[in-house]
Design an enzyme around this catalytic site. Sequence first.
Site, PDB file in Angstrom:
ATOM      1  N   TYR A   1     -15.538  16.449 -15.305  1.00  0.00           N
ATOM      2  CA  TYR A   1     -15.940  15.036 -15.240  1.00  0.00           C
ATOM      3  C   TYR A   1     -16.821  14.801 -14.004  1.00  0.00           C
ATOM      4  O   TYR A   1     -16.515  15.299 -12.914  1.00  0.00           O
ATOM      5  CB  TYR A   1     -14.686  14.153 -15.206  1.00  0.00           C
ATOM      6  CG  TYR A   1     -15.017  12.707 -14.958  1.00  0.00           C
ATOM      7  CD1 TYR A   1     -15.736  11.975 -15.894  1.00  0.00           C
ATOM      8  CD2 TYR A   1     -14.653  12.084 -13.766  1.00  0.00           C
ATOM      9  CE1 TYR A   1     -16.073  10.656 -15.653  1.00  0.00           C
ATOM     10  CE2 TYR A   1     -14.991  10.762 -13.516  1.00  0.00           C
ATOM     11  CZ  TYR A   1     -15.700  10.059 -14.463  1.00  0.00           C
ATOM     12  OH  TYR A   1     -16.055   8.755 -14.224  1.00  0.00           O
TER      13      TYR A   1
ATOM     14  N   ASP B   1      -6.617  17.405 -15.556  1.00  0.00           N
ATOM     15  CA  ASP B   1      -7.024  16.035 -15.878  1.00  0.00           C
ATOM     16  C   ASP B   1      -6.797  15.868 -17.378  1.00  0.00           C
ATOM     17  O   ASP B   1      -7.503  16.472 -18.196  1.00  0.00           O
ATOM     18  CB  ASP B   1      -8.501  15.834 -15.506  1.00  0.00           C
ATOM     19  CG  ASP B   1      -8.976  14.403 -15.757  1.00  0.00           C
ATOM     20  OD1 ASP B   1      -8.372  13.709 -16.599  1.00  0.00           O
ATOM     21  OD2 ASP B   1      -9.973  13.999 -15.135  1.00  0.00           O
TER      22      ASP B   1
ATOM     23  N   ARG C   1       0.850  -1.203   0.000  1.00  0.00           N
ATOM     24  CA  ARG C   1       0.000   0.000   0.000  1.00  0.00           C
ATOM     25  C   ARG C   1       0.877   1.241   0.000  1.00  0.00           C
ATOM     26  O   ARG C   1       0.515   2.290  -0.528  1.00  0.00           O
ATOM     27  CB  ARG C   1      -0.947   0.028   1.205  1.00  0.00           C
ATOM     28  CG  ARG C   1      -1.668   1.388   1.316  1.00  0.00           C
ATOM     29  CD  ARG C   1      -2.825   1.384   2.308  1.00  0.00           C
ATOM     30  NE  ARG C   1      -2.462   0.889   3.603  1.00  0.00           N
ATOM     31  CZ  ARG C   1      -1.788   1.571   4.550  1.00  0.00           C
ATOM     32  NH1 ARG C   1      -1.373   2.796   4.298  1.00  0.00           N
ATOM     33  NH2 ARG C   1      -1.521   1.021   5.707  1.00  0.00           N
TER      34      ARG C   1
ATOM     35  N   LYS D   1      -8.020   4.428 -19.208  1.00  0.00           N
ATOM     36  CA  LYS D   1      -8.354   4.796 -20.580  1.00  0.00           C
ATOM     37  C   LYS D   1      -7.156   4.536 -21.500  1.00  0.00           C
ATOM     38  O   LYS D   1      -6.754   3.401 -21.677  1.00  0.00           O
ATOM     39  CB  LYS D   1      -8.836   6.248 -20.608  1.00  0.00           C
ATOM     40  CG  LYS D   1      -9.918   6.561 -19.555  1.00  0.00           C
ATOM     41  CD  LYS D   1     -11.144   5.742 -19.759  1.00  0.00           C
ATOM     42  CE  LYS D   1     -12.325   6.000 -18.849  1.00  0.00           C
ATOM     43  NZ  LYS D   1     -12.177   6.350 -17.488  1.00  0.00           N
TER      44      LYS D   1
HETATM   45  C1  LIG Z   1     -11.835  12.637 -17.697  1.00  0.00           C
HETATM   46  C2  LIG Z   1     -11.930  11.548 -16.669  1.00  0.00           C
HETATM   47  N1  LIG Z   1     -11.302  11.708 -15.495  1.00  0.00           N
HETATM   48  C3  LIG Z   1     -11.375  10.747 -14.538  1.00  0.00           C
HETATM   49  C4  LIG Z   1     -12.103   9.602 -14.712  1.00  0.00           C
HETATM   50  C5  LIG Z   1     -12.186   8.593 -13.610  1.00  0.00           C
HETATM   51  O1  LIG Z   1     -11.369   7.510 -13.869  1.00  0.00           O
HETATM   52  P1  LIG Z   1     -11.637   6.019 -13.281  1.00  0.00           P
HETATM   53  O2  LIG Z   1     -12.909   5.537 -13.861  1.00  0.00           O
HETATM   54  O3  LIG Z   1     -10.406   5.291 -13.691  1.00  0.00           O
HETATM   55  O4  LIG Z   1     -11.739   6.183 -11.788  1.00  0.00           O
HETATM   56  C6  LIG Z   1     -12.753   9.389 -15.928  1.00  0.00           C
HETATM   57  C7  LIG Z   1     -13.548   8.159 -16.157  1.00  0.00           C
HETATM   58  O5  LIG Z   1     -14.300   8.048 -17.075  1.00  0.00           O
HETATM   59  C8  LIG Z   1     -12.667  10.401 -16.925  1.00  0.00           C
HETATM   60  O6  LIG Z   1     -13.309  10.258 -18.104  1.00  0.00           O
END
Ligand SMILES: Cc1ncc(COP(=O)(O)O)c(C=O)c1O
Length: 420
Positions: A130, A202, A72, A227
């Site tokens: 998001y 992000d 961890r 992704k």
């Molecule tokens: C732009 C963006 N940021 C963060 C996330 C969150 O990622 P996770 O689903 O891996 O927690 C997503 C998920 O779709 C996303 O599209």
Amino acid sequence: MTSETPNNVPIVRAGGEDRGEGTRAVHVPRPDPPAQPPVGLATYRSSTFEFETAQDYADVLGDVKAGYTYSRIDNPTVDAFALGVAALESHGVDRDVAAQAFASGMAAISTVLLTLCGRDAHVVAPAAVYGGTFGVLDHVLARFGVRTTYVDGTDIDAVRAAMRPDTVAVWAETIANPTTAVADLPALAAVCREAAVPLVVDSTFASPAVCRPLQWGADLVVHSATKYLGGHSDVTGGVVVGDVDLVARVRRSRIDLGGSLGPDEAFLLHRGLATLPLRMTRHCATALAVAEALADHPRVERIDYPGLGAHPQHALAGKLFDAGPEGRRYGAVVTISPRGGREAGMALCDGLRVARVATSLGGVHSLVSHVASTTHRQFDDAALAAARILPGAVRVSIGLEDADDLIRDLTAALDGLPVE
Ligand SMILES: Cc1ncc(COP(=O)(O)O)c(C=O)c1O
């Protein structure tokens, strides 16, 4: 008892210590770590690591000495993935860069926000942020007095006007979901520098093969590694990259909060990095071909894709996004809004045979989602309009199928929509 390998045959020497069955089973011999480094990444599945002495243990746990105690806290396979992302994101950056990996994009995002926000802090974020990030800000942190001002992230004056003395972070997304609006990272960084507030970006929709926000002045970059970094829709993870001191603070929070990545996931994500440029080159070239082929389709009301000349931030994307050997990469999410509103958007999804109706993006399979009934289902028509989302909008994550097949698939589904 030792294990030796004369003639490359592992053997156990006769005359080992006389121990009980349980002890013998637990302490079976292992070969020494190989003298040659493996070419593929070794996966350290162990949750814990052994020390020569109790003092070594104390020193590593106290960050006095380098080493591993507990997975961890840190794990060599997970560090390899984080280091790989740091290397890709730091290209073109003239300062040291560090990274930390997480169990998901949301673990990365929530840990960053919990690191930066104290009680009653203030954050500036884009209105179309998001949904998961919105949830952390408005459902979790709001309970501790944290307030967020949501602004049009492409309006630098609005961002500047939203800043307050208690602002602890400005949040941005390199390419917004699903509008594909492109953040003016150098301008946002300038506003943040003036106010001595970190800019957190992000960059999930871009990946470091499209844009490296640290190069344009961001302090921290976060990714849902689920992704493009993983790239195959078979692993969940997240990563934070940026300023070394800030990342060291994020690591302390990660250790306390526990959203650490597992070694098997780290192995898959690390493997994904090696093919990221190849995949992104193909993803982006196909996305551009799809956007261009469908832009004038009579059933299409609007196509959002930064590679199209009509996109509001096309010129900015031309400056910030990577040129790549095969042409500029503009990302691989294309948002297609058919005429006919919500019903048309859902019918477009249902009419597809190659692209699949599924959540997420960034993998080898093309995936579609009708925005107003899925990712933005909490938005009424007025809220959708404010976020510049049409009710029929369909987000298409362009995969690695052949461009012609995707164009035929989308064209047939659009042709099949009822005429208004
Ligand atoms: C732009 C963006 N940021 C963060 C996330 C969150 O990622 P996770 O689903 O891996 O927690 C997503 C998920 O779709 C996303 O599209």
